[in-house]
Design an enzyme around this catalytic site. Structure first.
Site, short mmCIF file in Angstrom:
data_model
loop_
_atom_site.label_atom_id
_atom_site.label_comp_id
_atom_site.label_asym_id
_atom_site.label_seq_id
_atom_site.Cartn_x
_atom_site.Cartn_y
_atom_site.Cartn_z
N TYR A 125 0.75 -1.18 -0.02
CA TYR A 125 -0.03 0.06 0.16
C TYR A 125 1.05 1.26 -0.04
O TYR A 125 0.37 2.65 0.21
CB TYR A 125 -0.91 0.17 1.17
CG TYR A 125 -1.96 -1.17 1.17
CD1 TYR A 125 -1.81 -2.47 1.07
CD2 TYR A 125 -3.33 -0.76 1.31
CE1 TYR A 125 -2.66 -3.48 1.04
CE2 TYR A 125 -4.36 -1.74 1.50
CZ TYR A 125 -3.95 -3.07 1.07
OH TYR A 125 -4.94 -3.84 1.27
N LYS A 173 4.95 -14.46 3.90
CA LYS A 173 5.28 -15.25 2.89
C LYS A 173 6.66 -15.40 2.40
O LYS A 173 7.09 -15.03 1.12
CB LYS A 173 4.29 -14.68 1.59
CG LYS A 173 4.09 -15.55 0.36
CD LYS A 173 3.38 -16.79 0.45
CE LYS A 173 3.43 -17.82 -0.70
NZ LYS A 173 2.66 -18.87 -0.64
N ASP A 206 -1.05 -18.33 3.22
CA ASP A 206 -2.12 -19.15 2.71
C ASP A 206 -2.50 -20.17 3.64
O ASP A 206 -3.91 -20.47 3.80
CB ASP A 206 -1.85 -19.83 1.26
CG ASP A 206 -0.44 -19.93 1.25
OD1 ASP A 206 0.54 -19.66 1.82
OD2 ASP A 206 0.27 -20.61 0.28
N ASP A 230 -4.83 -6.58 6.12
CA ASP A 230 -6.31 -6.23 5.31
C ASP A 230 -7.23 -7.32 5.01
O ASP A 230 -8.41 -7.54 5.54
CB ASP A 230 -6.14 -5.31 4.18
CG ASP A 230 -7.35 -4.51 3.79
OD1 ASP A 230 -8.29 -4.66 4.17
OD2 ASP A 230 -7.16 -3.94 2.56
MG MG Z 1 -10.07 -3.98 4.17
#
Ligand code: MG
Ligand code: NAI
Length: 344
Positions: A125, A173, A206, A230
């Site tokens: 982001y 990850k 995952d 998120d």
């Molecule tokens: Mg959100």
């Protein structure tokens, strides 16, 4: 004198859940002098040419505390998210999202108690996206800094210790994203040694998703990078009754902005059917942040009561009650508790 607090009513269902939250806060008797900042996002784009005028950021910085409803971000085009920009400009690096089963709420699991600590200022982001028109290729940079990782991971460990929630899982990850996720994991591994009283493990994202939808009770505190945080917050909201009920706090060193996990829900906006619980619980977190514990407790207990009685619930919870009615009913419960408290 009361608290001076910034209020961002947002758009979509924002103004409706904001009004409901004010109704409930008024019932606590805590004296709040709101500094309103309306019309951010699309409206500010038209009137000011920017979705988030700098004066609004300055006002929140100065006041130090804000309550914020959701603001719509255009998908795939248009201006950058006001929500992301606010978090970055105010350096609200810790996005804290408690996902706890509430008695009375129908959900797939009854005993979930997870707090998500989402890094809130960098990762995918960061806002560094480029488009190479010649080759028709788009790139996004996922920036991870050591300092940025340290501050959110430190925050999570300190919270775990302080709130007697002594287990942390770092989600990453690092098998594929060896440098970015790898750095985040490395910082967590080394910091965990400073907290022998907090047990610690890690999961690859995952696998974490699968674990959470089968055995969420095994997790207590999850610390992770921006995008994973998120996604996991909406997933965990689904485990405890949905987006209508999960609160959040964006915390920085000198400033805190309290907002629900959910967005502006344009599909149900303007119909007086949104569930205001998530913003009300965000306001409860705000009251705790201010040290107004009795008022926060009054809201928490009155909410449990409303859900346990099962009458007076909004449509997402299978009820038929409107946003306003829900808030007025809850406010009566809050004010009864506050009066009881002041007598005892
Ligand atoms: Mg959100
Ligand atoms: P959303 O969270 O707004 O809605 C997802 C689904 O959950 C919808 O079906 C909606 O009706 C339902 N829902 C959400 N909140 C609810 C509530 N309080 N009561 C009852 N049902 C509720 O997510 P979506 O649709 O992906 O995003 C819509 C807009 O919100 C987008 O522009 C997005 O960028 C923005 N957004 C803003 C956020 C913020 O201001 N912090 C956070 C997330 C999204």
């Amino acid at each position: 004198m009361g608290y001076r607090i910034a209020l961002l009513p947002g758009d979509g269902i924002g103004p409706e859940v904001t009004q409901a939250t004010i109704t409930v806060l008024n019932a606590t008797g805590v004296d709040i002098d709101w500094v309103w900042h309306e019309g951010l996002g699309a409206e500010a784009m038209e009137t000011h040419g920017v979705p988030l005028p700098p004066a609004v950021v300055e006002s929140i910085r100065e006041l130090g505390v804000a309550l914020k409803a959701p603001i719509t971000t255009p998908v795939g085009k248009g201006f950058r998210s006001v929500n992301v920009q606010l978090r970055q400009e105010l350096e609200l690096y810790a996005n804290v999202r408690p996902c706890q089963s509430l008695p009375g709420i129908d959900s797939p699991f009854k005993d979930v108690d997870i707090v998500i600590f989402r890094e809130n200022t960098e990762g995918l982001y960061s806002g560094m996206e480029t488009y190479d028109a010649k080759n028709d290729i788009a790139d996004s940079i996922a920036r991870i800094s050591r300092v940025g990782s340290q501050r959110i991971i430190r925050y999570a460990f300190e919270y775990a210790r302080e709130h007697n929630r002594p287990h942390i899982t770092v989600v990453h990850k690092a098998n594929i994203l060896k440098l970015t996720s790898g750095m985040f994991l490395e910082v967590a591994n080394s910091m965990s040694k400073e907290y022998p009283d907090v047990t610690y493990d890690d999961r690859i994202i995952d696998n974490m998703c699968m674990q959470l939808v089968t055995r969420p009770q095994e997790y207590q505190n999850i610390v992770t990078t921006n995008l994973f945080g998120d996604i996991l917050s909406d997933l965990c909201a689904g485990l405890v009754g949905g987006l209508g009920v999960v609160a959040g706090a964006n915390i920085g060193d000198g400033c805190a902005v309290f907002e629900a996990v959910h967005g502006s829900a344009p599909d149900i906006a303007g119909q007086n059917i949104a569930n205001p619980t998530a913003l009300i619980r965000s306001a409860e977190l705000m009251l705790r942040h201010l040290g107004e514990y009795a008022a926060a407790e009054a809201i928490r207990l009155a909410l449990i009561n409303v859900y346990e009685e099962r009458e007076g619930l909004t449509a997402d919870m299978g009820g038929t009650v409107g946003t306003n009615e829900f808030a007025e009913n809850l406010a009566r419960g809050v004010s009864a508790r506050v009066q009881l408290g002041s007598l005892s």
